[in-house]
Scaffold this active site. Structure first.
Site, mmCIF file in Angstrom:
data_model
loop_
_atom_site.group_PDB
_atom_site.id
_atom_site.type_symbol
_atom_site.label_atom_id
_atom_site.label_comp_id
_atom_site.label_asym_id
_atom_site.label_seq_id
_atom_site.Cartn_x
_atom_site.Cartn_y
_atom_site.Cartn_z
ATOM 1 N N LYS A 1 0.236 4.227 -0.326
ATOM 2 C CA LYS A 1 -0.387 5.444 0.218
ATOM 3 C C LYS A 1 -0.087 6.631 -0.719
ATOM 4 O O LYS A 1 0.050 6.429 -1.918
ATOM 5 C CB LYS A 1 0.079 5.688 1.656
ATOM 6 C CG LYS A 1 -0.094 4.430 2.516
ATOM 7 C CD LYS A 1 0.040 4.664 3.984
ATOM 8 C CE LYS A 1 -0.156 3.329 4.709
ATOM 9 N NZ LYS A 1 -0.222 3.470 6.142
ATOM 10 N N ASN B 1 0.880 -1.164 0.000
ATOM 11 C CA ASN B 1 0.000 0.000 0.000
ATOM 12 C C ASN B 1 0.916 1.212 0.000
ATOM 13 O O ASN B 1 1.475 1.567 1.027
ATOM 14 C CB ASN B 1 -0.897 -0.032 1.251
ATOM 15 C CG ASN B 1 -1.703 1.250 1.419
ATOM 16 O OD1 ASN B 1 -1.777 2.068 0.500
ATOM 17 N ND2 ASN B 1 -2.308 1.426 2.581
ATOM 18 N N GLU C 1 -5.965 -4.607 10.321
ATOM 19 C CA GLU C 1 -4.906 -3.617 10.558
ATOM 20 C C GLU C 1 -5.201 -2.859 11.843
ATOM 21 O O GLU C 1 -5.959 -1.877 11.825
ATOM 22 C CB GLU C 1 -4.849 -2.623 9.384
ATOM 23 C CG GLU C 1 -4.519 -3.268 8.057
ATOM 24 C CD GLU C 1 -3.870 -2.274 7.106
ATOM 25 O OE1 GLU C 1 -2.771 -2.564 6.633
ATOM 26 O OE2 GLU C 1 -4.452 -1.192 6.877
ATOM 27 N N SER D 1 2.877 -2.170 10.378
ATOM 28 C CA SER D 1 4.318 -2.317 10.647
ATOM 29 C C SER D 1 4.825 -3.729 10.391
ATOM 30 O O SER D 1 5.680 -4.228 11.123
ATOM 31 C CB SER D 1 4.660 -1.854 12.070
ATOM 32 O OG SER D 1 4.327 -0.483 12.218
ATOM 33 N N GLY E 1 2.698 -1.141 4.292
ATOM 34 C CA GLY E 1 2.819 0.284 4.005
ATOM 35 C C GLY E 1 4.272 0.676 3.803
ATOM 36 O O GLY E 1 4.857 0.507 2.736
ATOM 37 N N GLY E 2 4.887 1.163 4.870
ATOM 38 C CA GLY E 2 6.251 1.693 4.786
ATOM 39 C C GLY E 2 7.243 0.759 4.112
ATOM 40 O O GLY E 2 8.030 1.180 3.256
ATOM 41 N N GLY F 1 2.164 2.283 10.726
ATOM 42 C CA GLY F 1 3.163 3.333 10.587
ATOM 43 C C GLY F 1 3.851 3.709 11.888
ATOM 44 O O GLY F 1 4.551 4.710 11.954
ATOM 45 N N HIS G 1 -9.658 1.638 4.411
ATOM 46 C CA HIS G 1 -8.412 1.769 5.183
ATOM 47 C C HIS G 1 -8.665 2.702 6.376
ATOM 48 O O HIS G 1 -9.417 3.669 6.256
ATOM 49 C CB HIS G 1 -7.299 2.319 4.279
ATOM 50 C CG HIS G 1 -5.962 2.231 4.929
ATOM 51 N ND1 HIS G 1 -5.542 3.150 5.864
ATOM 52 C CD2 HIS G 1 -4.964 1.321 4.825
ATOM 53 C CE1 HIS G 1 -4.336 2.802 6.298
ATOM 54 N NE2 HIS G 1 -3.958 1.693 5.680
ATOM 55 N N GLU H 1 -7.012 5.026 7.519
ATOM 56 C CA GLU H 1 -6.736 6.440 7.241
ATOM 57 C C GLU H 1 -7.930 7.089 6.545
ATOM 58 O O GLU H 1 -8.209 8.270 6.737
ATOM 59 C CB GLU H 1 -5.444 6.562 6.408
ATOM 60 C CG GLU H 1 -4.226 6.263 7.285
ATOM 61 C CD GLU H 1 -3.029 5.682 6.561
ATOM 62 O OE1 GLU H 1 -2.961 5.727 5.328
ATOM 63 O OE2 GLU H 1 -2.142 5.148 7.265
HETATM 64 P P1 PGA Z 1 2.530 0.220 7.645
HETATM 65 O O1 PGA Z 1 1.120 0.489 6.926
HETATM 66 O O2 PGA Z 1 3.042 -1.089 7.126
HETATM 67 O O3 PGA Z 1 3.386 1.379 7.268
HETATM 68 O O4 PGA Z 1 2.245 0.149 9.106
HETATM 69 C C1 PGA Z 1 0.214 -0.551 6.674
HETATM 70 C C2 PGA Z 1 -1.053 0.013 6.070
HETATM 71 O O5 PGA Z 1 -1.455 1.105 6.464
HETATM 72 O O6 PGA Z 1 -1.673 -0.610 5.202
#
Ligand code: PGA
Length: 248
Positions: free
Chosen positions: A11, A9, A166, A211, A232-233, A172, A94, A96
């Site tokens: 983002k 992802n 999640e 994460s 994500g990251g 994050g 998501h 967010e």
């Molecule tokens: P993250 O993000 O791996 O950076 O924690 C995961 C996501 O929001 O899908």
């Protein structure tokens, strides 16, 4: 046997140059095989990424879709448009989008319905906040989120969705749910799915996100109900993403 899925992802990250570099890095070392792989990219880069992924088995996805099919909805992007650019997946709900864009369970359920009706595979996200977990409400919160989605699905639709657990507090932040903590919620989610369609529920992939990194991916994905990751990251670095893919 469920085939694992590792989905990036991105983002709101990337640029034409950065995407080209990232995908070149992934493609150079990517070996077809063990698990399914996808990248969910910002809308403007769908065409670029479609072209760069052509001929590979890495699938393309988007991060949201409109509830509507077409018309006067300024700023929205329809499922049909996503399909035109080769998307197979779309992230829906998501945290967010729930937190910053006011997306409700009702809207997310209807977007999930729209994705399925259009031939996209929704990756439906659920997860509790830290205060909800602290108050012992994880099962109620996540249960309500999945029930809202299931209320608009038929038994057959279960073969066309992916679920992502999640925990909001892990996204994050570098904090990850322990494999046992995640497994407990994944098992609960699968029980809810089973109530809808026992047979199909055993084939639904439930991803963990929050994460997930090269050093914790293997132990998370070893759990019986964790069928991959939404990353994500770590999806923004080719070596990290590939390392997670290898553990899938
Ligand atoms: P993250 O993000 O791996 O950076 O924690 C995961 C996501 O929001 O899908």
């Amino acid at each position: 046997m469920r085939r694992k899925l590792v989905a990036g992802n991105w983002k709101m990250n990337g640029s034409l140059a950065a995407n080209a570099q990232l995908l070149a890095g992934i493609k150079a070392e990517f070996a077809d095989g063990a698990c399914d792989v996808a990248v969910c990219v910002p809308y403007p880069y769908l065409a670029q990424c479609q072209q760069l992924l052509d001929g590979t088995s890495i699938r393309l996805g988007a991060q949201d879709l409109s509830l509507h099919e077409s018309g006067a909805y300024t700023g929205e992007v329809s499922a049909t448009m996503l399909m035109e650019f080769g998307c197979r997946y779309v992230i829906v709900g998501h945290s967010e989008r729930r937190a910053y864009f006011g997306e409700t369970d009702d809207l997310i359920s209807r977007k999930t319905r729209r994705a399925i009706d259009s031939g996209l595979i929704p990756i439906v996200c659920v997860g509790e906040t830290l205060s909800q977990r602290g108050a012992g409400q994880t099962e109620v919160v996540v249960g309500n989120q999945i029930e809202a989605v299931l209320s608009l699905l038929s038994a057959d639709d279960l073969s066309r969705i992916v679920v992502a657990y999640e925990p909001v507090w892990a996204i994050g932040t570098g904090k990850t749910a322990t494999p046992d903590m995640a497994q407990e919620v994944h098992a609960m989610l699968r029980r809810r799915l089973r109530e809808k369609n026992a047979e199909a529920a055993s084939n639904v992939r439930i991803l963990y996100g929050g994460s997930m990194k090269p050093d914790n991916a293997a132990e998370l994905m070893a759990m019986s109900d964790i069928d991959g990751g939404l990353i994500g990251g770590a999806a923004l670095k080719a070596t990290d993403f590939l390392s997670i893919v290898c553990k899938g």
